[in-house]
Design a protein around this motif. Structure first.
Motif, PDB file in Angstrom:
ATOM      1  N   LEU A 100       1.264   5.264   3.442  1.00 54.59           N
ATOM      2  CA  LEU A 100      -0.050   5.139   2.845  1.00 54.59           C
ATOM      3  C   LEU A 100      -0.717   3.853   3.296  1.00 54.59           C
ATOM      4  CD1 LEU A 100       0.732   6.242  -0.819  1.00 54.59           C
ATOM      5  CD2 LEU A 100      -0.628   7.481   0.859  1.00 54.59           C
ATOM      6  N   ASN A 113       1.746  -5.751  -3.171  1.00 56.17           N
ATOM      7  CA  ASN A 113       0.499  -6.135  -2.512  1.00 56.17           C
ATOM      8  C   ASN A 113      -0.059  -7.420  -3.102  1.00 56.17           C
ATOM      9  OD1 ASN A 113      -0.742  -2.696  -2.275  1.00 56.17           O
ATOM     10  ND2 ASN A 113       0.767  -3.752  -1.037  1.00 56.17           N
ATOM     11  N   THR A 127       7.041  -1.076   6.206  1.00 54.70           N
ATOM     12  CA  THR A 127       7.137  -0.131   5.094  1.00 54.70           C
ATOM     13  C   THR A 127       8.579   0.170   4.719  1.00 54.70           C
ATOM     14  OG1 THR A 127       7.017   1.751   6.615  1.00 54.70           O
ATOM     15  CG2 THR A 127       4.943   0.963   5.680  1.00 54.70           C
ATOM     16  N   ARG A 139      -2.618   0.278   3.200  1.00 53.29           N
ATOM     17  CA  ARG A 139      -2.400  -0.842   2.319  1.00 53.29           C
ATOM     18  C   ARG A 139      -3.661  -1.175   1.532  1.00 53.29           C
ATOM     19  NH1 ARG A 139      -1.802  -6.516   2.496  1.00 53.29           N
ATOM     20  NH2 ARG A 139       0.079  -7.134   1.419  1.00 53.29           N
ATOM     21  N   THR A 140      -3.542  -1.325   0.223  1.00 52.96           N
ATOM     22  CA  THR A 140      -4.700  -1.688  -0.580  1.00 52.96           C
ATOM     23  C   THR A 140      -4.697  -3.161  -0.888  1.00 52.96           C
ATOM     24  OG1 THR A 140      -3.512  -1.200  -2.599  1.00 52.96           O
ATOM     25  CG2 THR A 140      -4.831   0.575  -1.669  1.00 52.96           C
ATOM     26  N   ARG A 141      -5.859  -3.664  -1.263  1.00 55.76           N
ATOM     27  CA  ARG A 141      -5.991  -5.062  -1.623  1.00 55.76           C
ATOM     28  C   ARG A 141      -6.482  -5.123  -3.050  1.00 55.76           C
ATOM     29  NH1 ARG A 141      -6.547  -4.106   3.440  1.00 55.76           N
ATOM     30  NH2 ARG A 141      -5.885  -5.592   5.030  1.00 55.76           N
ATOM     31  N   LEU A 142      -5.520  -5.216  -3.965  1.00 54.60           N
ATOM     32  CA  LEU A 142      -5.851  -5.105  -5.371  1.00 54.60           C
ATOM     33  C   LEU A 142      -5.949  -6.453  -6.056  1.00 54.60           C
ATOM     34  CD1 LEU A 142      -3.381  -2.210  -6.162  1.00 54.60           C
ATOM     35  CD2 LEU A 142      -5.842  -2.042  -5.939  1.00 54.60           C
ATOM     36  N   THR A 166       5.636   0.425 -11.265  1.00 56.87           N
ATOM     37  CA  THR A 166       4.632   1.395 -10.859  1.00 56.87           C
ATOM     38  C   THR A 166       4.747   2.712 -11.615  1.00 56.87           C
ATOM     39  OG1 THR A 166       4.546   0.439  -8.652  1.00 56.87           O
ATOM     40  CG2 THR A 166       3.694   2.671  -8.896  1.00 56.87           C
ATOM     41  N   ASP A 215       0.753   1.080  -0.015  1.00 54.32           N
ATOM     42  CA  ASP A 215      -0.091   1.074  -1.205  1.00 54.32           C
ATOM     43  C   ASP A 215       0.799   0.929  -2.430  1.00 54.32           C
ATOM     44  OD1 ASP A 215      -1.943   1.421  -3.157  1.00 54.32           O
ATOM     45  OD2 ASP A 215      -2.513   3.459  -2.609  1.00 54.32           O
ATOM     46  N   ASP A 247       3.499  -3.308   3.859  1.00 50.46           N
ATOM     47  CA  ASP A 247       2.334  -2.583   4.367  1.00 50.46           C
ATOM     48  C   ASP A 247       2.288  -1.175   3.782  1.00 50.46           C
ATOM     49  OD1 ASP A 247       0.055  -2.087   5.787  1.00 50.46           O
ATOM     50  OD2 ASP A 247       1.076  -1.627   7.666  1.00 50.46           O
ATOM     51  N   TRP A 301       0.848  -1.559  -5.673  1.00 49.11           N
ATOM     52  CA  TRP A 301       0.062  -2.604  -6.335  1.00 49.11           C
ATOM     53  C   TRP A 301       0.873  -3.863  -6.609  1.00 49.11           C
ATOM     54  CZ3 TRP A 301       0.633  -4.880 -11.209  1.00 49.11           C
ATOM     55  CH2 TRP A 301       1.679  -4.365 -11.999  1.00 49.11           C
TER      56      TRP A 301
END
Length: 372
Positions: free
Chosen positions: A6, A218, A244, A8-11, A165, A213, A211, A215
């Motif tokens: 998935l 990250n 990953t 990568r998000t920046r939360l 999670t 998704d 790398d 939370w």
């Protein structure tokens, strides 16, 4: 942590996200150049948010009255663990939870781990549900697929308590009781301080990040990056490398070291991933490179005690997290509203405070291999 492709998000909270944005993707090595050595104008934020935007509170917010404790004891409830993976950290969390369950008269009927495989976790859950537990403590391997995986537990009225999670679309007070975890931004800052001090405030480092998704990792990774640049402007983050699969970190680190012989420090997101990095450094004969990571680990502790590359580990407050998970489970049984997210205080551990830190985090003495 989890193996996934998935994006990568920046939360991370705005203060950190604007301080430094991640560049590159998994498998790419990027030069951070002059931008990486430029410190933000103001302190990075220590705020962070849960997967659904939950605002974290302190672990101390979880408590039961004597009357509530008696009510739980009298009902003879049961609990089970459906873990994402196995590690010394997970074992310590389970120990803390089990001890609290014992105090509450709650029997633990099963404990499984999925090796970061979502299909395995789904099978484990079905096995556990056959035992009819009242509480399940878990971390979803893959948030998206876990929505369907854990729905039978929700439908059966099992009280889900989450370590990091939850399944996607699940919310506290509805499908699960609460999230109990560590203070992510404080952990990132602690890693930065450990590595920055070990390097004397100068040098070039590699920033390895998760790398995927996820939370939890990250925000912790980005906090390290932001605080490193802010606190140590003379330390350049010259290499950024995503991964990953923790089983691939030795291979990734070996290539990274060969391409960048001038680096003297590496940040790794968690301990089992750092084991591969340590092996790569040993193979390359690079005893001068300093390594920091999260979670206490016997292999890394032995290296640190022997004066090897590992100079610091940040513990999560594992026993406290476990205790909090058990109490949160009792909240669910009592239909008592719990905080959506609570966080423990991280513990920075070096060679100097290894025994004390190990006891504080895991509730046991440091392994003999690390104290010889």
């Amino acid at each position: 942590m989890q193996s996934t492709s998935l994006p990568r998000t920046r939360l991370l909270a705005v203060g950190i996200a604007t301080a430094l944005a991640l560049t590159g993707c998994s498998g790419a090595s990027n030069s951070a150049g002059s931008d990486a050595s430029s410190a933000p104008a103001a302190d990075p934020s220590l705020e962070f948010a849960g997967p659904n935007g939950e605002t974290p509170g302190a672990l101390s917010e979880l408590s039961l009255t004597d009357e509530e404790t008696t009510t739980v004891k009298d009902r003879k409830f049961t609990a089970a663990f459906v873990w994402h993976s196995s590690s010394e950290f997970v074992s310590a969390v389970e120990d803390g939870a089990t001890a609290e369950f014992d105090k509450l008269g709650i029997d633990v009927v099963a404990s499984t781990q999925a090796g970061f495989d979502s299909a395995t976790q789904a099978n484990n859950l079905q096995t556990v549900l056959a035992l009819n537990p009242d509480i399940i403590v878990t971390t979803a391997v893959d948030a998206v697929s876990a929505s369907a995986t854990f729905q039978p537990a929700v439908d059966a009225g099992v009280k889900l308590v989450i370590m990091t999670t939850p399944p996607a679309g699940y919310t506290a007070g509805d499908q699960f009781v609460s999230i109990v975890t560590e203070d992510l931004t404080e952990a990132g800052k602690a890693n930065a301080e450990l590595l920055g001090d070990a390097l004397g405030g100068t040098g070039k480092i590699a920033y390895m990040y998760h790398d995927a998704d996820f939370w939890f990792t990250n925000q912790r990774d980005e906090s390290f990056k932001a605080w490193m640049s802010f606190l140590y402007p003379d330390i350049d983050i010259t290499v950024e490398e995503g991964f990953t699969d923790e089983a691939k970190t030795q291979e990734i680190a070996a290539a990274l070291i060969a391409r960048n012989p001038d680096i003297t420090g590496i940040y790794v997101p968690w301990a089992t991933a750092a084991q591969g990095v340590l092996s790569a450094l040993r193979d390359a004969g690079r005893t001068d490179v300093k390594v920091v990571t999260n979670d206490l680990d016997a292999t890394l502790a032995a290296d640190m005690a022997a004066g090897g590359p590992v100079v610091g580990m940040v513990g999560n407050g594992a026993i406290g997290i476990g205790t909090g998970l058990a109490i949160a489970g009792a909240y669910g049984l009592l239909d008592k509203e719990a905080p959506a997210l609570v966080a423990s205080t991280p513990i920075a551990v070096t060679k100097a405070n290894l025994d004390e830190g190990w006891m504080k985090d895991y509730g046991t003495k440091a392994p003999a291999s690390a104290t010889k």
